[in-house]
Design an enzyme around this catalytic site. Structure first.
Site, PDB file in Angstrom:
ATOM      1  N   SER A 127       0.498  -1.469   0.114  1.00  0.00           N
ATOM      2  CA  SER A 127       0.791  -0.258   0.207  1.00  0.00           C
ATOM      3  C   SER A 127       0.870   1.237   0.593  1.00  0.00           C
ATOM      4  CB  SER A 127      -0.727  -0.774   0.886  1.00  0.00           C
ATOM      5  OG  SER A 127      -0.502   0.078   2.805  1.00  0.00           O
ATOM      6  N   ASN A 128       2.105   1.251   0.612  1.00  0.00           N
ATOM      7  CA  ASN A 128       2.789   2.839   0.554  1.00  0.00           C
ATOM      8  C   ASN A 128       2.619   2.332  -0.762  1.00  0.00           C
ATOM      9  OD1 ASN A 128       3.983   3.725   3.529  1.00  0.00           O
ATOM     10  ND2 ASN A 128       4.248   1.413   3.593  1.00  0.00           N
ATOM     11  N   LYS A 145      12.838  -8.095   3.726  1.00  0.00           N
ATOM     12  CA  LYS A 145      14.415  -8.831   4.144  1.00  0.00           C
ATOM     13  C   LYS A 145      15.573  -7.543   4.808  1.00  0.00           C
ATOM     14  CE  LYS A 145      12.933 -12.709   2.907  1.00  0.00           C
ATOM     15  NZ  LYS A 145      14.190 -14.286   3.325  1.00  0.00           N
ATOM     16  N   ASN A 183      14.141   3.446   4.013  1.00  0.00           N
ATOM     17  CA  ASN A 183      12.798   2.363   4.621  1.00  0.00           C
ATOM     18  C   ASN A 183      12.454   3.749   4.956  1.00  0.00           C
ATOM     19  OD1 ASN A 183      12.052   0.252   5.021  1.00  0.00           O
ATOM     20  ND2 ASN A 183      13.337   0.622   7.116  1.00  0.00           N
ATOM     21  N   HIS A 222       9.754   3.079   8.327  1.00  0.00           N
ATOM     22  CA  HIS A 222       9.108   1.932   9.980  1.00  0.00           C
ATOM     23  C   HIS A 222       8.221   2.256   9.943  1.00  0.00           C
ATOM     24  CE1 HIS A 222      10.273  -1.230  12.522  1.00  0.00           C
ATOM     25  NE2 HIS A 222       9.723   0.280  13.663  1.00  0.00           N
ATOM     26  N   ASP A 251      17.283  -0.242  11.271  1.00  0.00           N
ATOM     27  CA  ASP A 251      16.424   0.888  11.535  1.00  0.00           C
ATOM     28  C   ASP A 251      17.684   2.423  12.519  1.00  0.00           C
ATOM     29  OD1 ASP A 251      14.456  -0.635  10.591  1.00  0.00           O
ATOM     30  OD2 ASP A 251      14.054  -1.208  12.836  1.00  0.00           O
TER      31      ASP A 251
HETATM   32  C1  GAR Z   1       4.015  -0.910   6.326  1.00  0.00           C
HETATM   33  O1  GAR Z   1       3.370  -0.314   7.940  1.00  0.00           O
HETATM   34  C2  GAR Z   1       5.108  -0.734   7.202  1.00  0.00           C
HETATM   35  O2  GAR Z   1       5.508   0.849   8.157  1.00  0.00           O
HETATM   36  C3  GAR Z   1       6.206  -1.672   7.806  1.00  0.00           C
HETATM   37  O3  GAR Z   1       5.347  -2.704   7.271  1.00  0.00           O
HETATM   38  C4  GAR Z   1       4.367  -2.173   6.290  1.00  0.00           C
HETATM   39  C5  GAR Z   1       3.714  -2.134   4.900  1.00  0.00           C
HETATM   40  O4  GAR Z   1       2.650  -2.214   4.838  1.00  0.00           O
HETATM   41  N1  GAR Z   1       7.371  -1.929   7.553  1.00  0.00           N
HETATM   42  C6  GAR Z   1       8.044  -2.718   8.752  1.00  0.00           C
HETATM   43  O5  GAR Z   1       7.832  -2.872   9.538  1.00  0.00           O
HETATM   44  C7  GAR Z   1       9.659  -2.546   8.155  1.00  0.00           C
HETATM   45  N2  GAR Z   1      10.016  -3.064   9.288  1.00  0.00           N
HETATM   46  P1  GAR Z   1       2.428  -1.839   2.967  1.00  0.00           P
HETATM   47  O6  GAR Z   1       2.924  -3.262   2.524  1.00  0.00           O
HETATM   48  O7  GAR Z   1       1.132  -1.934   2.548  1.00  0.00           O
HETATM   49  O8  GAR Z   1       3.248  -0.696   2.893  1.00  0.00           O
END
Ligand code: GAR
Length: 200
Positions: free
Chosen positions: A16-17, A94, A110, A112, A153
């Site tokens: 979704s991002n 990953k 990235n 987080h 991170d």
């Molecule tokens: C998001 O909330 C992102 O911040 C998180 O996974 C989700 C992915 O959502 N990432 C982490 O936790 C990385 N350590 P998406 O696939 O809908 O964008």
């Protein structure tokens, strides 16, 4: 001379991002050229989102490239092929190979789902982050866009957005709120990189 940022997007699942970023580009709120979407998972829903925006999709993982350093070299090939300026990690679960990080000279972002440095580090991803935030009794959370280094991170913080953690908040409601703010902040930070407002 074309100054538009060439970006490659990496995601493992929903994406979704990735979609929010592709829509920002389409709406001309982000001056970037989306060169490819890469996933370590061939069945990830992010694949359909890449197709929807007509962006090339690649599946690269230990399964497609089982040889030593195979994933790293395959990603570096894509970076070269598309002359990528910035690699954008958006829900990529990953660890990026050190060779890739070195190759791009750290031009990797990235996102987080917490206010780093809180609730970051190995094992802190997805719903686990929101659960830890609620268990710790935090009154606010949010999302952080940061530069990627070889330590989880830990890279320079490039942008953050905040949400309140309400009394009756659950992991699910918090996840939804944080995700909505991720969709806004990521394109804003990338546009600041594109315009030179953020230097790193
Ligand atoms: C998001 O909330 C992102 O911040 C998180 O996974 C989700 C992915 O959502 N990432 C982490 O936790 C990385 N350590 P998406 O696939 O809908 O964008």
């Amino acid at each position: 001379l074309d100054n538009t940022l060439n970006i490659g997007l990496l995601a493992s699942g929903s994406g979704s991002n990735v979609e929010a970023i592709l829509q920002s580009i389409k709406d001309k709120r982000l001056d970037a050229n989306p060169c490819f979407v890469l996933s370590n998972n061939s069945a990830a829903p992010v694949k359909e989102r890449a197709f929807k925006y007509a962006v090339p999709f690649y599946h690269i993982s230990g399964r497609t490239h089982p040889e030593e350093d195979g994933v790293a070299f395959a990603i570096i090939d894509l970076i070269e092929k598309y002359q990528i300026d910035v690699l954008v990690l958006a829900g990529y679960m990953k660890m990026l190979p050190g060779e890739v990080i070195k190759h791009l000279g750290g031009k990797i972002t990235n996102i987080h789902p917490s206010l780093l440095p809180k609730f970051g580090g190995a094992g802190m991803y997805g719903m686990r982050v929101h659960r830890a935030v609620i268990e710790a009794g935090e009154t606010e959370s949010g999302a952080t866009v940061h530069a990627v280094t070889e330590e989880y991170d830990k890279g320079k913080i490039l942008g953050r957005c905040r949400v309140d953690v309400d009394e009756d908040e659950t992991e699910e409601t918090l996840a939804r709120k944080v995700l909505a703010c991720e969709h806004k902040i990521y394109s804003i930070v990338l546009q600041k990189i594109a315009s030179g407002e953020i230097s790193w």
